[in-house]
Design a protein around this motif. Structure first.
Motif, mmCIF file in Angstrom:
data_model
loop_
_atom_site.group_PDB
_atom_site.id
_atom_site.type_symbol
_atom_site.label_atom_id
_atom_site.label_comp_id
_atom_site.label_asym_id
_atom_site.label_seq_id
_atom_site.Cartn_x
_atom_site.Cartn_y
_atom_site.Cartn_z
ATOM 1 N N UNK A 49 0.851 -1.195 0.000
ATOM 2 C CA UNK A 49 0.000 0.000 0.000
ATOM 3 C C UNK A 49 0.886 1.245 0.000
ATOM 4 N N UNK A 50 0.637 2.145 -0.960
ATOM 5 C CA UNK A 50 1.395 3.392 -1.067
ATOM 6 C C UNK A 50 0.463 4.583 -0.876
ATOM 7 N N UNK A 51 1.012 5.661 -0.357
ATOM 8 C CA UNK A 51 0.228 6.864 -0.095
ATOM 9 C C UNK A 51 0.604 7.983 -1.040
ATOM 10 N N UNK A 52 -0.348 8.887 -1.251
ATOM 11 C CA UNK A 52 -0.110 10.087 -2.051
ATOM 12 C C UNK A 52 -1.020 11.196 -1.536
ATOM 13 N N UNK A 53 -0.738 12.422 -1.939
ATOM 14 C CA UNK A 53 -1.528 13.563 -1.489
ATOM 15 C C UNK A 53 -2.871 13.619 -2.204
ATOM 16 N N UNK A 54 -3.947 13.771 -1.424
ATOM 17 C CA UNK A 54 -5.264 14.018 -2.017
ATOM 18 C C UNK A 54 -5.290 15.443 -2.543
ATOM 19 N N UNK A 55 -5.828 15.663 -3.752
ATOM 20 C CA UNK A 55 -5.766 16.992 -4.364
ATOM 21 C C UNK A 55 -6.626 18.041 -3.672
ATOM 22 N N UNK A 56 -7.584 17.634 -2.842
ATOM 23 C CA UNK A 56 -8.475 18.593 -2.194
ATOM 24 C C UNK A 56 -8.038 18.948 -0.778
ATOM 25 N N UNK A 57 -6.821 18.513 -0.379
ATOM 26 C CA UNK A 57 -6.310 18.842 0.944
ATOM 27 C C UNK A 57 -4.932 19.474 0.825
ATOM 28 N N UNK A 58 -4.433 20.037 1.924
ATOM 29 C CA UNK A 58 -3.157 20.742 1.877
ATOM 30 C C UNK A 58 -2.018 19.794 1.554
ATOM 31 N N UNK A 59 -0.942 20.356 1.032
ATOM 32 C CA UNK A 59 0.215 19.564 0.614
ATOM 33 C C UNK A 59 0.791 18.774 1.784
ATOM 34 N N UNK A 60 1.157 17.520 1.511
ATOM 35 C CA UNK A 60 1.717 16.668 2.541
ATOM 36 C C UNK A 60 0.695 15.888 3.333
ATOM 37 N N UNK A 61 -0.583 15.917 2.886
ATOM 38 C CA UNK A 61 -1.647 15.259 3.659
ATOM 39 C C UNK A 61 -1.598 13.733 3.580
ATOM 40 N N UNK A 62 -1.098 13.199 2.454
ATOM 41 C CA UNK A 62 -1.003 11.742 2.262
ATOM 42 C C UNK A 62 -2.311 11.029 2.560
ATOM 43 N N UNK A 63 -3.421 11.650 2.181
ATOM 44 C CA UNK A 63 -4.740 11.068 2.439
ATOM 45 C C UNK A 63 -5.171 10.078 1.367
ATOM 46 N N UNK A 64 -4.444 10.013 0.258
ATOM 47 C CA UNK A 64 -4.761 9.046 -0.787
ATOM 48 C C UNK A 64 -3.892 7.804 -0.667
ATOM 49 N N UNK A 65 -4.385 6.697 -1.194
ATOM 50 C CA UNK A 65 -3.623 5.458 -1.146
ATOM 51 C C UNK A 65 -3.927 4.598 -2.371
ATOM 52 N N UNK A 66 -2.991 3.713 -2.712
ATOM 53 C CA UNK A 66 -3.241 2.753 -3.777
ATOM 54 C C UNK A 66 -2.470 1.479 -3.493
ATOM 55 N N UNK A 67 -2.914 0.395 -4.123
ATOM 56 C CA UNK A 67 -2.204 -0.881 -4.051
ATOM 57 C C UNK A 67 -2.505 -1.648 -5.333
ATOM 58 N N UNK A 68 -1.500 -2.344 -5.849
ATOM 59 C CA UNK A 68 -1.672 -3.203 -7.027
ATOM 60 C C UNK A 68 -1.384 -4.644 -6.588
ATOM 61 N N UNK A 69 -2.399 -5.345 -6.102
ATOM 62 C CA UNK A 69 -2.183 -6.690 -5.570
ATOM 63 C C UNK A 69 -1.889 -7.744 -6.626
ATOM 64 N N UNK A 70 -2.314 -7.495 -7.880
ATOM 65 C CA UNK A 70 -2.032 -8.429 -8.976
ATOM 66 C C UNK A 70 -1.685 -7.614 -10.219
ATOM 67 N N UNK A 71 -1.123 -8.245 -11.238
ATOM 68 C CA UNK A 71 -0.798 -7.517 -12.476
ATOM 69 C C UNK A 71 -2.037 -7.046 -13.241
ATOM 70 N N UNK A 72 -3.230 -7.502 -12.843
ATOM 71 C CA UNK A 72 -4.448 -7.144 -13.573
ATOM 72 C C UNK A 72 -5.370 -6.203 -12.797
ATOM 73 N N UNK A 73 -5.105 -5.997 -11.510
ATOM 74 C CA UNK A 73 -6.030 -5.235 -10.666
ATOM 75 C C UNK A 73 -5.283 -4.227 -9.801
ATOM 76 N N UNK A 74 -5.858 -3.030 -9.682
ATOM 77 C CA UNK A 74 -5.366 -2.022 -8.747
ATOM 78 C C UNK A 74 -6.557 -1.476 -7.970
ATOM 79 N N UNK A 75 -6.299 -1.028 -6.759
ATOM 80 C CA UNK A 75 -7.330 -0.415 -5.933
ATOM 81 C C UNK A 75 -6.755 0.874 -5.367
ATOM 82 N N UNK A 76 -7.561 1.954 -5.363
ATOM 83 C CA UNK A 76 -7.106 3.203 -4.755
ATOM 84 C C UNK A 76 -8.281 3.862 -4.038
ATOM 85 N N UNK A 77 -7.952 4.783 -3.175
ATOM 86 C CA UNK A 77 -9.005 5.474 -2.444
ATOM 87 C C UNK A 77 -8.447 6.633 -1.646
#
Length: 295
Positions: free
Chosen positions: A32-60
């Motif tokens: 699971x990796x984190x990234x900044x959500x575009x609707x919050x201040x810089x450095x928030x790391x409120x977004x996340x994603x994971x690619x559990x298989x070569x065919x599927x990714x999930x983010x939120x």
């Protein structure tokens, strides 16, 4: 069926770009990796994603609770869709495990800070500006500490700086946690507010215990929690913010949801000023004081 993308990383990258998230690198290693959500201040790391298989990714996004699937084959492939649903359930469990672990670590840090802090000074700039007493707050240097409790334990702290800036501890529990001003002992009714200063204002005016949900979208959650935990003879009154100058009036919208969810009464401030930025009962109290002193 032709696939639009040759790799899951390119599929995920395009989906994130469509939502305003530009990541230079995406890793398909099941972590699971984190990234900044575009609707919050810089450095928030409120977004996340994971690619559990070569065919599927999930983010939120942590702060909204939303979660999305990305596949190579798209939604019209029943096999891919079934695999994606199974992956989605696995990722959700793993994400919740990570979330609980992080919240536990933050709770430990919050308790350590709270134990070593001193009682809040009545002349702290924020308290003077708001015109309220420190009540149950502590102070760390020049920073006020507002405790958030869940099941009788501090799980987070809201730090309030002298200029009024507020910050919760990163990764800490917010939804489902709250702060309280006053005591439930012998109470016949309890107020539920959004912010701590509003809770302090209502407690000082009424003598009643007041629970501060700390965020607007936590009001319905805390209303249900209070109703479940309090004796049936104790009534709950929602004292909502009136965010009249904010699109959708989130304070009143969530306040009404909270009241409807448990069949509670609701009140909100009506302001004598038209153009001011007043939005809560603390603002109303200070606005009325200013008008009286000007007469």
């Amino acid at each position: 069926m032709l696939r639009k993308f040759s790799t899951i990383t390119s599929a995920l990258q395009e989906e994130l770009l469509s939502r305003g998230v530009n990541l230079n690198s995406i890793f398909a290693d099941g972590k699971i990796y984190r990234f900044d959500a575009p609707d919050k201040r810089r450095g928030n790391l409120a977004g996340w994603y994971v690619c559990p298989t070569p065919e599927v990714a999930v983010f939120g996004f942590w702060h909204t609770g939303e979660q999305h699937l990305v596949t190579l084959a798209g939604g019209h492939d029943p096999i891919a869709a079934a695999h994606a649903r199974k992956t989605d359930e696995k990722v959700k469990r793993e994400r919740e495990d990570v979330r609980r672990h992080e919240q536990g670590q933050t709770a430990n840090q919050a308790n350590t800070s709270w134990t070593s802090a001193s009682a809040a000074a009545p002349d702290h700039p924020y308290l003077l500006k708001k015109g309220v007493q420190p009540h149950n707050l502590c102070q760390e240097g020049n920073t006020l500490l507002v405790p958030l409790y869940s099941n009788g334990r501090i799980v987070n702290l809201q730090r309030i700086y002298p200029d009024g800036t507020k910050r919760f501890m990163k990764w800490g529990m917010i939804k489902g946690a709250a702060s309280m001003v006053g005591s439930l002992t012998g109470a016949s009714h309890v107020y539920l507010t959004e912010g701590w200063a509003t809770a302090a204002t209502i407690h000082e005016a009424s003598g009643c215990p007041v629970v501060a949900a700390m965020t607007a979208n936590n009001l319905p959650v805390m209303a249900c929690t209070l109703r479940r935990k309090l004796a049936t003879h104790i009534s709950i009154i929602i004292a909502a913010d009136n965010d009249r100058q904010t699109c959708g009036n989130p304070g009143l919208t969530y306040g009404r949801q909270a009241a409807e969810s448990i069949g509670a009464n609701i009140c909100w401030p009506r302001f004598p000023c038209e153009e001011c930025a007043c939005s809560d009962f603390n603002d109303l109290a200070n606005c009325e004081k200013s008008r009286e002193s000007a007469i």
